[in-house]
Design a protein around this motif. Structure first.
Motif, PDB file in Angstrom:
ATOM      1  N   GLU A  47     -58.249 -28.075 -73.805  1.00 18.23           N
ATOM      2  CA  GLU A  47     -59.644 -27.664 -73.717  1.00 18.23           C
ATOM      3  C   GLU A  47     -60.120 -27.612 -72.273  1.00 18.23           C
ATOM      4  OE1 GLU A  47     -61.467 -30.629 -76.104  1.00 18.23           O
ATOM      5  OE2 GLU A  47     -61.250 -29.505 -77.967  1.00 18.23           O
ATOM      6  N   LEU A  48     -59.631 -28.530 -71.453  1.00 21.39           N
ATOM      7  CA  LEU A  48     -60.044 -28.555 -70.055  1.00 21.39           C
ATOM      8  C   LEU A  48     -59.331 -27.509 -69.225  1.00 21.39           C
ATOM      9  CD1 LEU A  48     -60.189 -32.398 -69.440  1.00 21.39           C
ATOM     10  CD2 LEU A  48     -62.110 -30.830 -69.747  1.00 21.39           C
ATOM     11  N   ASP A  49     -58.202 -27.034 -69.752  1.00 22.61           N
ATOM     12  CA  ASP A  49     -57.395 -26.024 -69.069  1.00 22.61           C
ATOM     13  C   ASP A  49     -57.069 -26.459 -67.638  1.00 22.61           C
ATOM     14  OD1 ASP A  49     -55.934 -23.692 -68.886  1.00 22.61           O
ATOM     15  OD2 ASP A  49     -57.637 -22.532 -68.113  1.00 22.61           O
ATOM     16  N   LEU A  50     -56.561 -27.672 -67.513  1.00 24.41           N
ATOM     17  CA  LEU A  50     -56.196 -28.210 -66.214  1.00 24.41           C
ATOM     18  C   LEU A  50     -54.827 -27.717 -65.802  1.00 24.41           C
ATOM     19  CD1 LEU A  50     -57.316 -31.920 -66.569  1.00 24.41           C
ATOM     20  CD2 LEU A  50     -58.483 -30.100 -65.342  1.00 24.41           C
ATOM     21  N   ASP A  51     -54.708 -27.447 -64.544  1.00 23.26           N
ATOM     22  CA  ASP A  51     -53.403 -27.081 -64.004  1.00 23.26           C
ATOM     23  C   ASP A  51     -52.672 -28.380 -63.693  1.00 23.26           C
ATOM     24  OD1 ASP A  51     -51.189 -25.982 -62.842  1.00 23.26           O
ATOM     25  OD2 ASP A  51     -52.220 -25.278 -61.046  1.00 23.26           O
ATOM     26  N   THR A  52     -51.722 -28.713 -64.531  1.00 18.86           N
ATOM     27  CA  THR A  52     -51.019 -29.983 -64.374  1.00 18.86           C
ATOM     28  C   THR A  52     -49.662 -29.817 -63.700  1.00 18.86           C
ATOM     29  OG1 THR A  52     -50.090 -29.773 -66.579  1.00 18.86           O
ATOM     30  CG2 THR A  52     -52.163 -31.007 -66.365  1.00 18.86           C
ATOM     31  N   THR A  53     -49.374 -28.629 -63.235  1.00 23.62           N
ATOM     32  CA  THR A  53     -48.106 -28.433 -62.534  1.00 23.62           C
ATOM     33  C   THR A  53     -48.208 -29.007 -61.133  1.00 23.62           C
ATOM     34  OG1 THR A  53     -48.760 -26.260 -61.747  1.00 23.62           O
ATOM     35  CG2 THR A  53     -47.536 -26.350 -63.829  1.00 23.62           C
ATOM     36  N   THR A  54     -47.121 -29.512 -60.651  1.00 26.54           N
ATOM     37  CA  THR A  54     -47.070 -30.085 -59.319  1.00 26.54           C
ATOM     38  C   THR A  54     -46.208 -29.196 -58.447  1.00 26.54           C
ATOM     39  OG1 THR A  54     -47.242 -32.288 -60.248  1.00 26.54           O
ATOM     40  CG2 THR A  54     -46.442 -32.123 -57.989  1.00 26.54           C
ATOM     41  N   ARG A  55     -46.733 -28.901 -57.288  1.00 23.55           N
ATOM     42  CA  ARG A  55     -45.948 -28.111 -56.339  1.00 23.55           C
ATOM     43  C   ARG A  55     -45.184 -29.046 -55.433  1.00 23.55           C
ATOM     44  NH1 ARG A  55     -49.121 -23.083 -53.795  1.00 23.55           N
ATOM     45  NH2 ARG A  55     -48.516 -21.649 -55.424  1.00 23.55           N
ATOM     46  N   VAL A  56     -43.917 -28.772 -55.296  1.00 21.67           N
ATOM     47  CA  VAL A  56     -43.085 -29.536 -54.376  1.00 21.67           C
ATOM     48  C   VAL A  56     -42.688 -28.595 -53.265  1.00 21.67           C
ATOM     49  CG1 VAL A  56     -40.953 -30.825 -54.096  1.00 21.67           C
ATOM     50  CG2 VAL A  56     -42.243 -30.997 -56.230  1.00 21.67           C
ATOM     51  N   VAL A  57     -43.137 -28.912 -52.089  1.00 23.24           N
ATOM     52  CA  VAL A  57     -42.802 -28.097 -50.933  1.00 23.24           C
ATOM     53  C   VAL A  57     -41.693 -28.812 -50.185  1.00 23.24           C
ATOM     54  CG1 VAL A  57     -43.655 -27.087 -48.797  1.00 23.24           C
ATOM     55  CG2 VAL A  57     -45.155 -27.261 -50.794  1.00 23.24           C
ATOM     56  N   ALA A  58     -40.590 -28.132 -50.044  1.00 29.74           N
ATOM     57  CA  ALA A  58     -39.446 -28.718 -49.355  1.00 29.74           C
ATOM     58  C   ALA A  58     -39.776 -28.908 -47.882  1.00 29.74           C
ATOM     59  CB  ALA A  58     -38.223 -27.839 -49.513  1.00 29.74           C
ATOM     60  N   ASP A  59     -39.469 -30.092 -47.385  1.00 28.08           N
ATOM     61  CA  ASP A  59     -39.655 -30.355 -45.971  1.00 28.08           C
ATOM     62  C   ASP A  59     -38.612 -29.550 -45.208  1.00 28.08           C
ATOM     63  OD1 ASP A  59     -40.567 -31.483 -43.622  1.00 28.08           O
ATOM     64  OD2 ASP A  59     -39.375 -33.297 -43.840  1.00 28.08           O
ATOM     65  N   VAL A  60     -39.058 -28.875 -44.190  1.00 29.45           N
ATOM     66  CA  VAL A  60     -38.139 -28.089 -43.368  1.00 29.45           C
ATOM     67  C   VAL A  60     -37.065 -29.035 -42.839  1.00 29.45           C
ATOM     68  CG1 VAL A  60     -37.933 -26.725 -41.267  1.00 29.45           C
ATOM     69  CG2 VAL A  60     -39.942 -26.482 -42.722  1.00 29.45           C
ATOM     70  N   PRO A  61     -35.811 -28.655 -42.943  1.00 29.44           N
ATOM     71  CA  PRO A  61     -34.783 -29.546 -42.398  1.00 29.44           C
ATOM     72  C   PRO A  61     -35.010 -29.795 -40.907  1.00 29.44           C
ATOM     73  CG  PRO A  61     -33.770 -27.790 -43.673  1.00 29.44           C
ATOM     74  CD  PRO A  61     -35.234 -27.464 -43.529  1.00 29.44           C
ATOM     75  N   TRP A  62     -34.653 -30.973 -40.492  1.00 28.18           N
ATOM     76  CA  TRP A  62     -34.764 -31.379 -39.100  1.00 28.18           C
ATOM     77  C   TRP A  62     -33.372 -31.518 -38.519  1.00 28.18           C
ATOM     78  CZ3 TRP A  62     -39.504 -32.048 -36.667  1.00 28.18           C
ATOM     79  CH2 TRP A  62     -40.617 -31.936 -37.494  1.00 28.18           C
ATOM     80  N   GLN A  63     -33.278 -31.485 -37.207  1.00 32.00           N
ATOM     81  CA  GLN A  63     -31.980 -31.549 -36.542  1.00 32.00           C
ATOM     82  C   GLN A  63     -31.978 -32.612 -35.456  1.00 32.00           C
ATOM     83  OE1 GLN A  63     -31.955 -27.543 -34.994  1.00 32.00           O
ATOM     84  NE2 GLN A  63     -30.712 -26.815 -36.700  1.00 32.00           N
ATOM     85  N   THR A  64     -30.803 -33.183 -35.248  1.00 34.46           N
ATOM     86  CA  THR A  64     -30.573 -34.032 -34.083  1.00 34.46           C
ATOM     87  C   THR A  64     -29.858 -33.174 -33.058  1.00 34.46           C
ATOM     88  OG1 THR A  64     -30.413 -36.046 -35.394  1.00 34.46           O
ATOM     89  CG2 THR A  64     -29.386 -36.082 -33.215  1.00 34.46           C
ATOM     90  N   VAL A  65     -30.466 -33.058 -31.882  1.00 36.07           N
ATOM     91  CA  VAL A  65     -29.909 -32.250 -30.802  1.00 36.07           C
ATOM     92  C   VAL A  65     -29.489 -33.190 -29.679  1.00 36.07           C
ATOM     93  CG1 VAL A  65     -30.348 -30.410 -29.137  1.00 36.07           C
ATOM     94  CG2 VAL A  65     -31.449 -30.343 -31.393  1.00 36.07           C
ATOM     95  N   VAL A  66     -28.232 -33.074 -29.260  1.00 35.98           N
ATOM     96  CA  VAL A  66     -27.737 -33.849 -28.118  1.00 35.98           C
ATOM     97  C   VAL A  66     -27.693 -32.907 -26.920  1.00 35.98           C
ATOM     98  CG1 VAL A  66     -25.772 -35.120 -27.153  1.00 35.98           C
ATOM     99  CG2 VAL A  66     -26.444 -35.466 -29.538  1.00 35.98           C
ATOM    100  N   TRP A  67     -28.210 -33.409 -25.795  1.00 37.19           N
ATOM    101  CA  TRP A  67     -28.345 -32.608 -24.577  1.00 37.19           C
ATOM    102  C   TRP A  67     -27.309 -33.015 -23.532  1.00 37.19           C
ATOM    103  CZ3 TRP A  67     -31.869 -28.700 -24.575  1.00 37.19           C
ATOM    104  CH2 TRP A  67     -32.794 -28.706 -25.624  1.00 37.19           C
ATOM    105  N   ASP A  68     -26.940 -32.053 -22.724  1.00 43.70           N
ATOM    106  CA  ASP A  68     -26.015 -32.309 -21.624  1.00 43.70           C
ATOM    107  C   ASP A  68     -26.700 -33.178 -20.577  1.00 43.70           C
ATOM    108  OD1 ASP A  68     -23.665 -32.119 -20.167  1.00 43.70           O
ATOM    109  OD2 ASP A  68     -24.261 -30.277 -19.148  1.00 43.70           O
ATOM    110  N   ASP A  69     -25.937 -34.025 -19.952  1.00 40.85           N
ATOM    111  CA  ASP A  69     -26.469 -34.837 -18.858  1.00 40.85           C
ATOM    112  C   ASP A  69     -25.383 -34.999 -17.805  1.00 40.85           C
ATOM    113  OD1 ASP A  69     -24.879 -37.340 -19.214  1.00 40.85           O
ATOM    114  OD2 ASP A  69     -25.988 -37.511 -21.083  1.00 40.85           O
TER     115      ASP A  69
END
Length: 96
Positions: free
Chosen positions: A7-29
């Motif tokens: 009766e309330l017509d509630l939207d009970t779906t949940t959106r899951v947004v994937a977190d953008v993958p992150w990276q470990t970057v090693v730099w020259d020194d």
């Protein structure tokens, strides 16, 4: 006054947004020897000798290499570990 979800017509779906993958970057020194960088990649990340050498050469020739990807928290732990080994490393968002 009693209502049901239909009766309330509630939207009970949940959106899951994937977190953008992150990276470990090693730099020259200019400080660490190439053999040491390769050793760190093998001992910390568990890379094979060939993969560690390839990544180390990428760092040496291109100035940086992505050594891991995943959640931001995991990549931050990797960066802290690289700093503890004396390597320069940062976290960055993976490009799609």
């Amino acid at each position: 006054m009693t209502s049901t979800l239909e009766e309330l017509d509630l939207d009970t779906t949940t959106r899951v947004v994937a977190d953008v993958p992150w990276q470990t970057v090693v730099w020259d020194d200019p400080v660490n020897l190439m053999t040491y960088v390769s050793y760190v990649f093998r001992s910390y990340f568990g890379f094979s000798r060939d993969d560690a050498e390839r990544l180390m050469l990428t760092v040496h020739h291109e100035g940086r290499a992505v050594v891991a990807s995943g959640s931001r928290e995991a990549m931050e732990r990797h960066v802290e570990a690289m700093h503890a080994y004396g390597l320069q490393a940062t976290v960055s968002k993976a490009t799609p």
